[in-house]
Enzyme design. Structure first.
Site, PDB file in Angstrom:
ATOM      1  N   GLU A  47      83.338 -20.771 -33.819  1.00  0.00           N
ATOM      2  CA  GLU A  47      82.812 -21.723 -32.822  1.00  0.00           C
ATOM      3  C   GLU A  47      82.287 -22.997 -33.474  1.00  0.00           C
ATOM      4  OE1 GLU A  47      80.372 -20.018 -29.739  1.00  0.00           O
ATOM      5  OE2 GLU A  47      79.441 -21.944 -29.297  1.00  0.00           O
ATOM      6  N   LYS A 225      73.027 -15.012 -26.011  1.00  0.00           N
ATOM      7  CA  LYS A 225      74.346 -15.287 -26.618  1.00  0.00           C
ATOM      8  C   LYS A 225      74.184 -16.367 -27.700  1.00  0.00           C
ATOM      9  CE  LYS A 225      78.626 -17.192 -26.966  1.00  0.00           C
ATOM     10  NZ  LYS A 225      79.006 -18.461 -27.621  1.00  0.00           N
ATOM     11  N   ASP A 241      78.522  -4.642 -39.403  1.00  0.00           N
ATOM     12  CA  ASP A 241      79.116  -4.242 -38.127  1.00  0.00           C
ATOM     13  C   ASP A 241      78.538  -5.116 -37.005  1.00  0.00           C
ATOM     14  OD1 ASP A 241      79.719  -2.944 -35.735  1.00  0.00           O
ATOM     15  OD2 ASP A 241      79.471  -0.935 -36.570  1.00  0.00           O
ATOM     16  N   HIS A 339      78.753 -31.162 -29.186  1.00  0.00           N
ATOM     17  CA  HIS A 339      79.730 -30.074 -29.265  1.00  0.00           C
ATOM     18  C   HIS A 339      81.145 -30.629 -29.204  1.00  0.00           C
ATOM     19  CE1 HIS A 339      81.049 -25.941 -28.839  1.00  0.00           C
ATOM     20  NE2 HIS A 339      81.872 -26.347 -27.889  1.00  0.00           N
TER      21      HIS A 339
HETATM   22  C1  MEV Z   1      76.999 -21.653 -26.667  1.00  0.00           C
HETATM   23  O1  MEV Z   1      77.842 -20.889 -27.519  1.00  0.00           O
HETATM   24  C2  MEV Z   1      75.570 -21.150 -26.729  1.00  0.00           C
HETATM   25  C3  MEV Z   1      74.613 -21.786 -25.721  1.00  0.00           C
HETATM   26  O2  MEV Z   1      75.137 -21.655 -24.402  1.00  0.00           O
HETATM   27  C4  MEV Z   1      73.292 -21.073 -25.860  1.00  0.00           C
HETATM   28  C5  MEV Z   1      72.282 -21.416 -24.787  1.00  0.00           C
HETATM   29  O3  MEV Z   1      72.655 -21.800 -23.652  1.00  0.00           O
HETATM   30  O4  MEV Z   1      71.069 -21.239 -25.071  1.00  0.00           O
HETATM   31  C6  MEV Z   1      74.465 -23.253 -25.973  1.00  0.00           C
END
Ligand code: MEV
Length: 386
Positions: A47, A225, A241, A339
């Site tokens: 990513e 995430k 793992d 991004h």
């Molecule tokens: C993207 O991979 C992760 C985010 O969505 C985390 C978040 O929203 O805190 C930017």
């Protein structure tokens, strides 16, 4: 670190039916000060912007002294499920009466672990009601030292299962590790100075963003995430793992019954932002791919960690840092500009750019603020037509 450092031959010994290797970019996150030590953090991820964001967040943490960590120690659980028991609570107590002997039997399966100071540190018994009747679930709590521990605890669980059947009079089915590693917790804390992160408004905005993830599972999932973007990248880079750590983190996040964020943000008396995290981190330095995969070995030596516990505390620091960086970006300018400009190179490649042209196409799109496949193709066409 070289490329393609894992040979096909080595891969063939790691898993079954090998037909090739699947590569993922490996980068180094910079600026990390963890417990007073400078740490270069290898991250394996597909990513864009994850490594840049981690490095940026780590830079902002430095004015507050970086990251401070602690841990609960490397204790994993194995579960032994017994069913068909007439007196589940009586059985529970009978198991606990014999817990020293059960621990002894389990330890005999791994004298090396015991020699290194590990082994069974406790026995718990949980009586659960299920749709097929009561279950008596024995937990072996095992100090796994520098191993992730799945092999050690699974072997122990299988070894003591017949004894559990004898004591309970029931039938044992499952004998397996629990990935909810709530006795292998790693914690990190950082103070992000208000002036280092954009002032009081940013401090308040991060707290507000985090507050939503404390009460709303839809937001908590994305918030966590983002934490795992950092954690998993280091777990993968070190040959550990990833699924075990992910399962542990998400189940820990749901331990109250509501799925919540794994981090907390507060404002201290100086008006600075205090970020904290607590995550289960079932990682090892011995066994598994960590000692086999050449890149994983290089990653471990780059981190300068001596124990699995050291590694788990770095994971916590990286998770907190990644989360802070995401929240700061989201609650200020949004993440898409940064991004997408990093993603622009991917788009250029997808459109067919090669060599030097990749950077030129990406830079043009970023400058025009039009980062998409169609525009990349147009620019390539213009460039090739002269
Ligand atoms: C993207 O991979 C992760 C985010 O969505 C985390 C978040 O929203 O805190 C930017």
């Amino acid at each position: 670190m070289g490329s393609a450092a894992l040979s096909l031959d080595q891969a063939d010994k790691m898993v079954e039916n090998v037909v090739g290797l699947f590569q993922v970019p490996l980068g180094l996150a910079t600026n990390f000060l963890i417990d007073g030590r400078e740490v270069l953090v290898p991250m394996a991820t597909e990513e864009p912007s994850v490594i840049a964001a981690a490095s940026n967040g780590a830079r902002m943490a430095r004015e507050g002294g970086g990251f401070f960590t602690s841990s609960s120690g490397p204790v994993m659980r194995a579960q032994i499920q017994a069913v068909g028991i007439d007196d589940p609570f009586g059985a529970k107590n009978r198991i606990l009466e014999e817990s020293d002997r059960i621990a002894e039997m389990a330890n005999q399966k791994d004298p090396m672990l015991v020699k290194f100071g590990g082994g069974v540190v406790g026995v718990e018994v949980h009586v659960l009601d299920s749709r097929i009747g009561p279950m008596v679930v024995t937990h072996l709590l095992v100090d796994c030292r520098d191993a992730m521990g799945a092999n050690a605890v699974n072997t122990m669980a299988e070894a003591v299962a017949p004894e559990i059947e004898r004591i309970t009079g029931g039938r044992v089915h499952l004998r397996i590790i629990s990935n909810l590693a709530d006795r292998r917790l790693a914690r990190a804390r950082a103070v992000f100075k208000a002036e280092a992160i954009g002032g009081t408004k940013t401090v308040q905005a991060v707290v507000a963003a985090a507050a939503l993830a404390e009460v709303d599972p839809y937001r908590a999932a994305t918030h966590n995430k983002g934490i795992m973007n950092g954690v998993t990248a280091v777990v993968l880079a070190t040959g550990n793992d990833t699924r075990a750590v992910e399962a542990g983190a998400h189940s820990y996040a749901a331990r109250s019954g509501l799925y919540r964020s794994l981090t907390r943000y507060e404002i201290n008396g100086d008006g600075d932002l205090v970020g904290t995290i607590e995550i289960p981190a079932a990682v090892g330095l011995v066994g598994g791919a960590t000692r086999v995969h050449p890149v994983a070995k290089a990653a471990v030596s780059t981190l300068g960690v001596k124990t699995a516990d050291d590694l788990s505390r770095i994971l916590a620091a990286v998770g907190l840092c990644q989360n802070f960086a995401a929240l700061r970006a989201l609650s200020t300018e949004g993440i898409q500009r940064g991004h997408m400009s990093l993603h622009a190179r991917n788009v250029a490649v997808q459109a067919g750019a090669t060599g030097d042209a990749i950077e030129r196409v990406a830079a043009r799109m970023a400058e025009e603020k039009r980062i998409n496949l169609a525009r990349a193709s147009e620019i390539i066409r213009e460039m090739t037509q002269g």
